[in-house]
Scaffold this motif. Structure first.
Motif, PDB file in Angstrom:
ATOM      1  N   LEU A 223     -72.168 -10.383 137.966  1.00 51.53           N
ATOM      2  CA  LEU A 223     -73.435 -10.676 138.625  1.00 51.53           C
ATOM      3  C   LEU A 223     -73.510  -9.887 139.924  1.00 51.53           C
TER       4      LEU A 223
ATOM      5  N   ILE B 123     -78.942 -10.096 139.866  1.00 48.59           N
ATOM      6  CA  ILE B 123     -79.380 -11.437 140.222  1.00 48.59           C
ATOM      7  C   ILE B 123     -80.887 -11.555 140.026  1.00 48.59           C
TER       8      ILE B 123
ATOM      9  N   GLY C  96     -79.564 -13.481 135.305  1.00 47.81           N
ATOM     10  CA  GLY C  96     -78.811 -13.447 136.555  1.00 47.81           C
ATOM     11  C   GLY C  96     -79.167 -14.611 137.462  1.00 47.81           C
TER      12      GLY C  96
END
Length: 145
Positions: free
Chosen positions: A85, A100, A105
């Motif tokens: 991530l 993200i 994400g």
């Protein structure tokens, strides 16, 4: 436009855990990206609203933070993935780095190994993601280097 919204409101989903400095960076990112992608910005705001914040030193190792490697299973398709991530500037799906600022994400941040979440994908369809394991950033970087 088909708006992506989580199955449950932020008020009814379980608390997630985040590093305080990452929360600030994610909020700033959501504000700058709001006009470009309001749906994901809204998902991030909802995640921030339900988060409990910790210092980087005190957050448990099994919590998904930025730069963590996350192994998860899509319960509907049965597919298993390991992704890191990252912030949008570092995203590279071919290298297993997911931003993200994608629906997946946004759904992974703050989750704990063993938890399951129902979360929308880019098309708005609900996916059920089960977190199998989390490798913290320091450990993930040492294994890669």
């Amino acid at each position: 436009m088909n708006k992506i919204t989580p199955e449950k409101s932020a008020a009814t989903r379980p608390v997630i855990h985040m590093i305080d400095q990452e929360g600030d960076a994610i909020e700033a990112l959501a504000m700058t990206m709001e006009a470009k992608n309001p749906n994901v910005a809204e998902l991030l705001y909802e995640e921030l609203a339900r988060a409990q914040f910790h210092s980087a030193e005190t957050i448990p190792a099994d919590i998904v933070t930025m730069n963590s490697k996350v192994e998860f299973i899509d319960e509907r398709s049965g597919s298993r993935r390991v992704l890191e991530l990252v912030y949008p500037r570092d995203a590279d799906i071919e290298k297993g780095r997911i931003s993200i600022f994608t629906p997946t994400g946004a759904g992974l941040i703050g989750m704990v190994a063993g938890e399951t979440i129902s979360w929308p994908d880019r098309s708005g369809a609900e996916r059920i993601l089960r977190i199998v394991s989390v490798t913290p950033p320091e450990t993930a970087e040492a294994a890669a280097g």
